[in-house]
Design a protein around this motif. Structure first.
Motif, mmCIF file in Angstrom:
data_model
loop_
_atom_site.group_PDB
_atom_site.id
_atom_site.type_symbol
_atom_site.label_atom_id
_atom_site.label_comp_id
_atom_site.label_asym_id
_atom_site.label_seq_id
_atom_site.Cartn_x
_atom_site.Cartn_y
_atom_site.Cartn_z
ATOM 1 N N GLU A 1 0.825 -1.210 0.000
ATOM 2 C CA GLU A 1 0.000 0.000 0.000
ATOM 3 C C GLU A 1 0.857 1.257 0.000
ATOM 4 N N ASN A 2 1.966 1.210 0.755
ATOM 5 C CA ASN A 2 2.846 2.379 0.851
ATOM 6 C C ASN A 2 4.299 1.912 0.955
ATOM 7 N N PRO A 3 4.978 1.712 -0.177
ATOM 8 C CA PRO A 3 6.359 1.198 -0.170
ATOM 9 C C PRO A 3 7.340 2.070 0.611
ATOM 10 N N LYS A 4 7.027 3.361 0.770
ATOM 11 C CA LYS A 4 7.949 4.270 1.446
ATOM 12 C C LYS A 4 7.609 4.472 2.923
ATOM 13 N N ILE A 5 6.687 3.698 3.439
ATOM 14 C CA ILE A 5 6.314 3.835 4.845
ATOM 15 C C ILE A 5 7.538 3.608 5.729
ATOM 16 N N ASP B 1 9.907 2.672 9.020
ATOM 17 C CA ASP B 1 9.914 1.545 9.958
ATOM 18 C C ASP B 1 9.127 1.883 11.223
ATOM 19 N N SER B 2 9.260 3.122 11.688
ATOM 20 C CA SER B 2 8.567 3.516 12.918
ATOM 21 C C SER B 2 7.051 3.457 12.740
ATOM 22 N N LYS B 3 6.573 3.828 11.555
ATOM 23 C CA LYS B 3 5.136 3.765 11.278
ATOM 24 C C LYS B 3 4.662 2.315 11.219
ATOM 25 N N VAL B 4 5.503 1.470 10.644
ATOM 26 C CA VAL B 4 5.160 0.042 10.584
ATOM 27 C C VAL B 4 5.053 -0.528 11.997
ATOM 28 N N LEU B 5 6.024 -0.193 12.826
ATOM 29 C CA LEU B 5 6.019 -0.690 14.203
ATOM 30 C C LEU B 5 4.822 -0.151 14.979
ATOM 31 N N GLU B 6 4.467 1.100 14.710
ATOM 32 C CA GLU B 6 3.312 1.701 15.375
ATOM 33 C C GLU B 6 2.020 0.984 14.972
ATOM 34 N N TYR C 1 12.526 -7.735 5.929
ATOM 35 C CA TYR C 1 11.464 -8.145 5.005
ATOM 36 C C TYR C 1 11.262 -7.107 3.900
ATOM 37 N N ARG C 2 11.421 -5.840 4.238
ATOM 38 C CA ARG C 2 11.323 -4.791 3.220
ATOM 39 C C ARG C 2 12.390 -5.019 2.138
ATOM 40 N N ASP D 1 14.177 -6.796 -3.252
ATOM 41 C CA ASP D 1 15.018 -7.666 -4.079
ATOM 42 C C ASP D 1 14.172 -8.490 -5.045
ATOM 43 N N MET D 2 12.976 -8.850 -4.599
ATOM 44 C CA MET D 2 12.068 -9.639 -5.432
ATOM 45 C C MET D 2 11.225 -8.755 -6.356
ATOM 46 N N LYS D 3 11.446 -7.424 -6.226
ATOM 47 C CA LYS D 3 10.704 -6.437 -7.026
ATOM 48 C C LYS D 3 9.193 -6.540 -6.798
ATOM 49 N N ARG D 4 8.840 -6.806 -5.532
ATOM 50 C CA ARG D 4 7.425 -6.849 -5.173
ATOM 51 C C ARG D 4 6.929 -5.482 -4.719
ATOM 52 N N ILE D 5 7.861 -4.622 -4.340
ATOM 53 C CA ILE D 5 7.483 -3.260 -3.944
ATOM 54 C C ILE D 5 8.456 -2.277 -4.602
#
Length: 207
Positions: A169-173, A175-180, A197-198, A203-207
């Motif tokens: 949804e947001n590739p540039k989110i 880490d702190s927002k993810v943890l929150e 994981y990011r 590396d897999m070009k999924r994001i």
């Protein structure tokens, strides 16, 4: 035995006696000087752990040079100095002093590495041989094995799915927002696992 809640003067007396005991003075001398029963001085010594420490130190055996070399070799191989010292009845500081004398670098365990170092090491392992990385960071074998595996692999499928949806949804989110976001849902995940994981998804070009 002194009362559980002694008066200030009695508490001060106990402190003074403990100080004299720590200096190595004999119980009889202290009892005579402070005009208290020897049993009271002995009880204070026991409460302060001074009787046990003297007993244990006198019971330590003297290690031969061959035994010392074996211990130092086990440390070089990555074993914990504290556990080794406890096993043979010597102080950890003594064992570490022998390491310094012999110029032996004590390998670092996983829990001694900061999150930043763990991330750096995992990145280095992708470019350099594990031997070079282990030498550069002075890693124990256990720490190296743990860091060879990407941090995200410890996560279960539900957490990975949650992270994937966030990143998609947001590739540039951040880490702190993810943890929150994870914390709000009661999901336990570390910054190291999020970053790992990011990177995998990139590396897999999924994001």
């Amino acid at each position: 035995m002194p009362p559980e809640d002694p008066a200030p003067t009695e508490e001060l007396l106990q402190i003074q006696i403990a100080i004299e005991l720590d200096r190595g003075r004999k119980i009889a001398e202290i009892a005579s000087e402070f005009q208290v029963p020897e049993r009271q001085v002995r009880n204070i010594a026991r409460s302060a752990g001074l009787l046990e420490s003297k007993k244990s130190s006198s019971g330590r055996k003297r290690l031969s040079e061959e035994e010392k070399e074996i211990l130092l070799g086990r440390i070089e191989a990555g074993e914990d100095p504290g556990e080794l010292a406890s096993g043979v009845g010597i102080k950890t500081s003594t064992l570490l002093r022998w390491c310094r004398v012999k110029e032996i670098e004590v390998p670092r365990r996983l829990e001694q590495l900061s999150q930043k170092e763990r991330q750096e090491i995992r990145e280095m392992l992708e470019e350099y041989s594990w031997k070079e990385v282990a030498h550069a960071y002075r890693l124990s074998p256990e720490a190296l094995e743990a860091l060879k595996e990407p941090a995200y692999r410890k996560l279960d499928s539900s957490v990975l799915a949650f992270l994937y949806e966030l990143f998609k949804e947001n590739p540039k989110i951040s880490d702190s927002k993810v943890l929150e976001s994870a914390g709000q849902l009661g999901i336990e995940v570390t910054k190291e696992e999020v970053g790992s994981y990011r990177k995998r998804l990139r590396d897999m070009k999924r994001i």
